[in-house]
Structures are given as C-alpha cells and as structure tokens.
Design a protein around this motif. Structure first.
Motif, PDB file in Angstrom:
ATOM      1  N   LEU A 269       0.833  -1.206   0.000  1.00  0.00           N
ATOM      2  CA  LEU A 269       0.000   0.000   0.000  1.00  0.00           C
ATOM      3  C   LEU A 269       0.862   1.247   0.000  1.00  0.00           C
ATOM      4  CD1 LEU A 269      -2.860  -0.841   2.501  1.00  0.00           C
ATOM      5  CD2 LEU A 269      -3.146  -0.072   0.149  1.00  0.00           C
ATOM      6  N   ALA A 270       1.910   1.225   0.800  1.00  0.00           N
ATOM      7  CA  ALA A 270       2.798   2.381   0.879  1.00  0.00           C
ATOM      8  C   ALA A 270       3.463   2.628  -0.481  1.00  0.00           C
ATOM      9  CB  ALA A 270       3.847   2.174   1.969  1.00  0.00           C
ATOM     10  N   HIS A 271       3.811   1.541  -1.192  1.00  0.00           N
ATOM     11  CA  HIS A 271       4.401   1.666  -2.523  1.00  0.00           C
ATOM     12  C   HIS A 271       3.461   2.368  -3.484  1.00  0.00           C
ATOM     13  CE1 HIS A 271       8.307  -0.066  -2.633  1.00  0.00           C
ATOM     14  NE2 HIS A 271       7.936  -1.132  -1.962  1.00  0.00           N
ATOM     15  N   HIS A 272       2.165   2.093  -3.315  1.00  0.00           N
ATOM     16  CA  HIS A 272       1.185   2.739  -4.194  1.00  0.00           C
ATOM     17  C   HIS A 272       0.843   4.141  -3.728  1.00  0.00           C
ATOM     18  CE1 HIS A 272       0.437  -1.519  -5.347  1.00  0.00           C
ATOM     19  NE2 HIS A 272       0.422  -0.949  -6.520  1.00  0.00           N
ATOM     20  N   GLY A 273       1.486   4.589  -2.678  1.00  0.00           N
ATOM     21  CA  GLY A 273       1.286   5.965  -2.231  1.00  0.00           C
ATOM     22  C   GLY A 273       0.198   6.140  -1.200  1.00  0.00           C
ATOM     23  N   ALA A 274      -0.495   5.038  -0.804  1.00  0.00           N
ATOM     24  CA  ALA A 274      -1.555   5.165   0.199  1.00  0.00           C
ATOM     25  C   ALA A 274      -0.939   5.080   1.593  1.00  0.00           C
ATOM     26  CB  ALA A 274      -2.609   4.087  -0.001  1.00  0.00           C
ATOM     27  N   PHE A 275      -0.205   6.111   1.958  1.00  0.00           N
ATOM     28  CA  PHE A 275       0.533   6.063   3.226  1.00  0.00           C
ATOM     29  C   PHE A 275      -0.404   6.050   4.436  1.00  0.00           C
ATOM     30  CE2 PHE A 275       3.653   7.928   0.298  1.00  0.00           C
ATOM     31  CZ  PHE A 275       4.672   7.002   0.455  1.00  0.00           C
ATOM     32  N   GLY A 276      -1.495   6.800   4.340  1.00  0.00           N
ATOM     33  CA  GLY A 276      -2.427   6.870   5.467  1.00  0.00           C
ATOM     34  C   GLY A 276      -2.985   5.500   5.808  1.00  0.00           C
ATOM     35  N   ILE A 277      -3.466   4.802   4.769  1.00  0.00           N
ATOM     36  CA  ILE A 277      -4.068   3.486   4.989  1.00  0.00           C
ATOM     37  C   ILE A 277      -2.996   2.494   5.451  1.00  0.00           C
ATOM     38  CG2 ILE A 277      -5.272   1.591   3.853  1.00  0.00           C
ATOM     39  CD1 ILE A 277      -6.990   4.022   4.301  1.00  0.00           C
ATOM     40  N   ALA A 278      -1.814   2.574   4.840  1.00  0.00           N
ATOM     41  CA  ALA A 278      -0.727   1.684   5.259  1.00  0.00           C
ATOM     42  C   ALA A 278      -0.429   1.890   6.738  1.00  0.00           C
ATOM     43  CB  ALA A 278       0.525   1.943   4.422  1.00  0.00           C
ATOM     44  N   ALA A 279      -0.468   3.158   7.162  1.00  0.00           N
ATOM     45  CA  ALA A 279      -0.190   3.465   8.564  1.00  0.00           C
ATOM     46  C   ALA A 279      -1.275   2.885   9.464  1.00  0.00           C
ATOM     47  CB  ALA A 279      -0.088   4.977   8.765  1.00  0.00           C
ATOM     48  N   ILE A 280      -2.550   3.021   9.047  1.00  0.00           N
ATOM     49  CA  ILE A 280      -3.651   2.474   9.860  1.00  0.00           C
ATOM     50  C   ILE A 280      -3.463   0.968  10.042  1.00  0.00           C
ATOM     51  CG2 ILE A 280      -6.135   1.941   9.890  1.00  0.00           C
ATOM     52  CD1 ILE A 280      -6.698   4.607   8.690  1.00  0.00           C
TER      53      ILE A 280
END
Ligand SMILES: [Zn+2]
Ligand SMILES: [Zn+2]
Lengths: 199, 214
Positions: free
Chosen positions: A76-87
């Motif tokens: 997820l972080a690779h795809h730029g969804a840092f917020g969701i990856a963090a959750i």
C-alpha cells in the motif's frame, strides 16, 4: 467488607455473591494473574502464525498474489496510500505488540514495587482495554474485500489462514486484559506507602 | 425496609466502592447532569441524566431498526470493466466460508451484527419496565449483566473504519461506491456511542434493586 466490582455495592466479608447483580464476590482474585498470563501466552502463540501466513490472496487474470499483514501494508505504501498503510500497521503490528508488552508489564509490576506510579499504570491499563479491540479492523477489511472483490475472470480476493490466527490473537489478548484486576495496581502502591481507607 | 432475602439495609448499603481502585465512599447521589467521580482514580461512578431511560430506549429502538436494515442492503458496490458486485454486511461476514474460516465468519457476523443487536434488545428488556415504574422484568438482572459483558465485543465502529480502509485498498483495482447500508451504519455508530454515554450503570443496578424509589 467486600465490594462488587460490577455494580459497586458493598457487602459484609464472606458474602459469596452480590445480592444486587449476582456477581461472584472476591476480595482479590488470586487466580487473576494466572488467567492473565495463560491467555497472554495463547494470544502470543496465535500472533506468530498470523504474521507468517498470508492474510489475503489476490487473483488477477494470470497472477496470484499472496500478501502477509506487513507485506500488504508495504505494498500500500508503494502505491502511495501512506495513510491506509499506517492504519493497517498501527492496528495490526503496533497495537498488538504494544498490548503484549503493556499487559506483561502490568502483570509483573503488581508484584514488585517502585517504577511507575499507580496513576500511570492505570492509564496504561485503560488505554490497553480501549485500544485492543481496534486491532480487529484488519479482519474486517479482509472480510469486506473478500466479499466485495469477486469479479469472475478479472480479480478475486480471498482470505488466507493468517486472518484466522489474527482474529484469535486479538480475542485472547482482549480476554487477557479483561482478566486483569485493576485493583491490584493500587494494592502494590498501598504496600509502598500507608494505605488510604479501603476495604 | 427489608429485602426478601432477609438482608437489611444496613450501613453497607450507604457505601459505594470504586470497582477500579477499591476506594470507598459514602453514597451521595449526584443531581441529574452531575457526576460522582472517584477522587483516587477518576473513574466515573454515577452519572444520572434526566429522562435518560426514555432517551436510551428511543436510541436502542433506532439501533435495532438500523442494524436490521443495514444488514440486508448493500453497503459497498464495486464495478470494473462492465462487471459489478454489491455486498451487504451479511455477505461480508459470510465471506469466510472454507474450513476453519467458517468460525471466523460466525465471529465476524457476531461482532458486527449479533452482539450490538442483542445488547440493544437486552437493554430494552431491562429498561422498559423500569421507566414505566413497573417491577423489573424476569431475569432483568442477568439480562443487564449480559448486556454489559457484551460491551467490548460490539465492534460496529471498527467495522465502519474498516469499510473506509477497504475502499481505498480497492480504489486502484476498480470503481467503488457506497450503498445505502453504509450511511445507515454511520448513523448506527453514532447512536451506539450516544447509548453508551447516556447509560449510567449504577442507576440501572440501583433501580433494579429498589424498583419503587427512583
Ligand atoms: Zn454487584
Ligand atoms: Zn477509583
């Protein structure tokens, strides 16, 4: 005198159960700590396979992708969804590990004096009780995705064995925290300095 | 005044003991809207509200209706390349169907639908006679005990956040849109929070013990 921890009613010492709400009355549950540790160990044992086995299996046209909890978050972080990856990371890694540490710390600290004040330890207990349930979010995400992404021939998502172990781990750690009797936090302090009036 | 089981209202009845830290206080009922807080550990011991009973009943009825409706309507809809799929909460809960996953399915359905629903039904069962100044319902004490034990296992709000996470996860794969059940679920989360903050456990236990003197 013995008090009911469920409805706050006080009874004469030796009363077997609360006449108001029916709870079993014990001045201090001697087995409380044993229960805490037993459930804690089972929870930890479930947490290991939960991180080793895949959580999600994604089938897209010709590829099958299996991702673990951490693998999924990294993706997820690779795809730029840092917020969701963090959750996901917080709910599935930080909270469970923090909880294992906090429950173990509390269970050890009621046996020995010094260190944290009772208020700090109580705060810790309340945080653990409140936050532990939120780890379940990853299970719900897997359930939603598995039900939703069923596009035949295009993409399908199904749950992996890790989901099962992770859910068990959350449940056992919740039970472990519930088995802890917060009154023991204050007993440890009372042994240190003279107790205020309590029964 | 004597209770049926022969225990008199002795001096102990005038006490309240903090369940968290065991500090003991002389029972002084706070006025409506005020709170009695443990001075040692800051736990809220009594927090009565005016007409709380009626409000809690209204909220609980609304929650029961919403859960029933939200479980059958779709809450998320996905479409990609002409194919689409709409799922309800029951579909999501039952998506774990192979082998041990079935246990997981039942647990998931339990946490998001069954537990919140049963909790509200038990609350209604306990509170309706109390509010109407009737004697407590049969087994009301056990019912309220179960309702309270279920509190940490009611995970509607966690599921709601889970929806948002799932939405973002799938966004790259397909177009996703919210169905009617998602909004019902949003309302439900708020109602459950309102229900929990209005409910004063001590007041309920006390009115179950002494039905007449509210
Ligand atoms: Zn009691
Ligand atoms: Zn207290």
């Amino acid at each position: 005198m013995v008090a009911c921890t469920r409805c706050t009613r006080a009874w004469p010492l030796g009363t077997p159960e609360c006449g108001r709400c029916g709870a079993k009355l014990v001045s201090r549950d001697e087995h409380s700590l044993q229960k805490v540790w037993a459930l804690w160990v089972v929870g930890l044992m479930c947490y290991v396979p939960a991180n080793v086995y895949p959580m999600l299996k994604t089938k897209q046209l010709f590829t099958v992708d299996e991702s673990t909890i951490i693998g999924g978050a990294v993706e997820l972080a690779h795809h730029g969804a840092f917020g969701i990856a963090a959750i996901i990371l917080v709910a599935s890694v930080v909270i469970p590990l923090g909880k294992f540490w906090a429950v173990a710390f509390l269970a050890v600290s009621v046996r020995q004096r010094g260190g944290f004040t009772s208020h700090r330890r109580l705060l810790m207990y309340e945080v653990v009780e409140y936050i532990g349930r939120w780890s379940m979010i990853d299970i719900f995400v897997v359930a939603i995705l598995s039900a939703l992404v069923q596009l035949k021939g295009l993409a399908t998502i199904s749950p992996g064995p890790a989901a099962f172990f992770f859910a068990l781990s959350v449940i056992f750690t919740m039970l472990s925290a519930q088995a802890f009797d917060p009154r023991m936090i204050w007993d440890a302090q009372d042994n240190d300095n003279e107790a205020p009036d309590h029964g | 005044m004597f209770r049926e089981d022969g225990i008199s209202r002795g001096p102990l009845e005038g006490l309240i003991v903090c369940p968290v830290c065991d500090a003991t206080y002389q029972l002084q009922r706070p006025k409506n809207g005020e709170r009695a807080v443990c001075t040692r550990c800051h736990k809220v011991l009594i927090a009565p509200r005016r007409k709380a009973g009626m409000q809690i009943i209204a909220v609980a009825v609304a929650v029961v209706v919403l859960i029933t409706a939200a479980s059958v309507f779709p809450f998320l809809e996905i479409s990609a390349a002409g194919r689409s799929n709409a799922v309800s909460i029951i579909d999501a809960a039952l998506s774990f169907t192979q082998g041990p996953m079935l246990v997981l399915a039942l647990m998931t359905a339990g946490f998001i639908l069954f537990v919140p629903l049963v909790r509200m039904l038990l609350t209604l069962y306990v509170l309706i006679p109390v509010v109407l100044d009737r004697p407590p319902a049969r087994h009301a004490i056990r019912a309220f005990r179960w309702a309270e034990a279920m509190r940490p296992w009611s995970m509607a709000e966690i599921f709601a956040l889970g929806c948002a996470v799932a939405l973002v996860k799938v966004a790259g794969l397909a177009t996703v849109s919210f169905g009617p059940a998602f909004w019902m679920f949003g309302a439900l989360v708020v109602l459950v929070i309102v229900h929990d903050s209005f409910l004063c456990k001590w007041s309920v236990w006390n009115s179950l013990e002494h039905p007449k003197e509210r």
